[in-house]
Design an enzyme around this catalytic site. Structure first.
Site, short mmCIF file in Angstrom:
data_model
loop_
_atom_site.label_atom_id
_atom_site.label_comp_id
_atom_site.label_asym_id
_atom_site.label_seq_id
_atom_site.Cartn_x
_atom_site.Cartn_y
_atom_site.Cartn_z
N LYS A 5 0.20 -43.92 96.72
CA LYS A 5 1.07 -43.39 97.78
C LYS A 5 1.57 -44.53 98.67
O LYS A 5 1.05 -45.64 98.61
CB LYS A 5 0.31 -42.34 98.60
CG LYS A 5 -0.12 -41.12 97.78
CD LYS A 5 1.03 -40.18 97.46
CE LYS A 5 0.78 -39.29 96.27
NZ LYS A 5 -0.07 -38.13 96.47
C1 LIG Z 1 -0.57 -36.83 95.90
C2 LIG Z 1 -0.16 -35.47 96.31
C3 LIG Z 1 -1.08 -34.52 96.78
C4 LIG Z 1 -2.56 -34.66 96.67
O1 LIG Z 1 -3.14 -35.79 97.11
P1 LIG Z 1 -4.52 -36.33 96.48
O2 LIG Z 1 -4.95 -37.34 97.50
O3 LIG Z 1 -4.23 -36.89 95.16
O4 LIG Z 1 -5.47 -35.18 96.42
C5 LIG Z 1 -0.58 -33.34 97.27
N1 LIG Z 1 0.72 -33.06 97.28
C6 LIG Z 1 1.63 -33.92 96.80
C7 LIG Z 1 3.07 -33.55 96.85
C8 LIG Z 1 1.23 -35.15 96.30
O5 LIG Z 1 2.14 -36.00 95.83
#
Ligand SMILES: *Cc1c(COP(=O)(O)O)cnc(C)c1O
Length: 370
Positions: free
Chosen positions: A189
């Site tokens: 991210k």
């Molecule tokens: C990455 C993501 C999540 C979840 O995050 P994690 O830390 O992987 O559990 C939720 N919603 C969206 C749109 C994402 O891209």
């Protein structure tokens, strides 16, 4: 080969600072619910501009805990409905169904890939308790209509802010646009930890307190359990890394914007549809978590790029309601969502991509013929 995302390179930009902070945390001997988490939570809430940030184990838990918190507070109950875009990562949907709530899938706008606000009101029933917006690919999903509808029908606005930390609407950051938001610090991210990590942001004191308690076994006082909680805490080690990396987020998001601008100005191949930034929301800032193009023969374009040494990914090949996990929704059909899932391709974008690499990618795209 040009990698889709070079996480190692991103983190090594700040190697010395991260290593020093990690070592300090290691030697300090306190690994959960300590000074690093507290410091990061304060820094994050300052950055977002909200009153509370609660560190949790990951982004899915952040979203799950928001609904669980509202259920404990009596504001929602199992069987209630949550309006949500049909084209999202499965985590958005899991956070709803895991709490016994019902996702009400809604088509996105083909140009922005975000929920089509004009379709929301028709989906509202007596059971609707919330609208979950997903700021997909780094672009704010917001409209004044959203707040109007939420007020009129007494609904909570929940933001899935996993992909858009740093984006804003007229100066208000995502994570501070609704009633509560879930953030993910998954390594890939825009603000990535060295493993799983997440946070909830909100201005609601009661919800914040409930979520903090729920995330720690439903306990405020050791061995006194008020709720059937979870173990979903942010590690001190991750908080330490995130505190360092948050200092660089604005600069890194700016770099992403420059790359997006370069792509938009220089990809001239008519086979390739570029992402559009919503004209009505020209004041928003997009943080380009992903640069997602569309093309009719997506697999062929992906092969052309990989044959020429460029790695790309698809976000996402299958919508959640068509996954085996959700056979109860397999009868549903959302043509725009399905078109998006069939046509999208994510190009490399990251703060460490070089000008030379970006130029190479553009040349390869412009030489593609269908
Ligand atoms: C990455 C993501 C999540 C979840 O995050 P994690 O830390 O992987 O559990 C939720 N919603 C969206 C749109 C994402 O891209």
């Amino acid at each position: 080969m040009i990698k889709f995302l070079d996480i190692q390179k991103i983190n090594l930009q700040h190697q010395q600072e991260i290593e020093e902070r990690l070592l300090k945390t290691f030697r300090n001997g306190w690994y959960l619910l300590g000074e690093e988490v507290k410091a990061f939570e304060e820094k994050l809430s300052d950055y977002i501009g909200c009153s509370h940030a609660i560190g949790v184990a990951n982004g899915l838990d952040a979203l799950r805990l928001i609904f669980k918190g509202y259920i404990e507070l009596g504001i929602m109950q199992p069987g209630d409905e949550v309006i949500v875009p049909a084209n999202t990562y499965i985590a958005s949907i899991l956070s709803i169904t895991d709490n016994g709530l019902i996702p009400v899938f809604t088509e996105p706008d083909i140009d922005t890939y975000n929920i089509d606000f004009s379709l929301i009101e028709d989906k509202i029933t007596k059971k609707t308790k919330a609208i979950m917006v997903v700021h997909l690919y780094g672009q704010v999903a917001y409209s004044n209509l959203l707040t109007e509808l939420a007020k009129k029908h007494n609904l909570k606005i929940i933001e899935d802010n996993a992909q858009s930390i740093g984006a804003n609407w007229n100066g208000t950051k995502t994570g501070n646009l609704g009633d509560a938001a879930g953030l993910s610090f998954y390594p890939g991210k825009n603000l990535g930890a060295l493993g799983d990590a997440g946070a909830v942001t909100t201005n609601d004191d009661e919800l914040a307190k409930t979520i903090r308690t729920l995330a720690n076994y439903g306990s405020q006082k050791k061995y006194v359990n008020q709720y059937k909680g979870l173990n979903s805490r942010l590690d001190e080690i991750q908080a330490a890394v995130l505190s360092v990396k948050l200092n660089y987020l604005e600069a890194e998001n700016q770099k992403r914007r420059e790359i997006a601008q370069y792509y938009s100005d220089n990809i001239t191949n008519r086979e390739i549809i570029l992402p559009k930034v919503n004209a009505i929301t020209s004041n928003l800032k997009h943080v380009w978590h992903l640069f997602v193009v569309r093309t009719q023969n997506r697999d062929k374009l992906q092969k052309h790029l990989s044959d020429n040494g460029v790695q790309t990914l698809i976000h996402y090949p299958t919508p959640p309601y068509q996954q085996e996990a959700y056979t109860e929704y397999s009868h549903l059909s959302f043509p725009i969502t399905e078109q998006i899932h069939n046509e999208v391709l994510s190009l490399p974008i990251s703060p460490v991509l070089t000008n030379e690499e970006i130029k190479t990618i553009v040349d390869i795209l412009n030489s593609y013929t269908n």
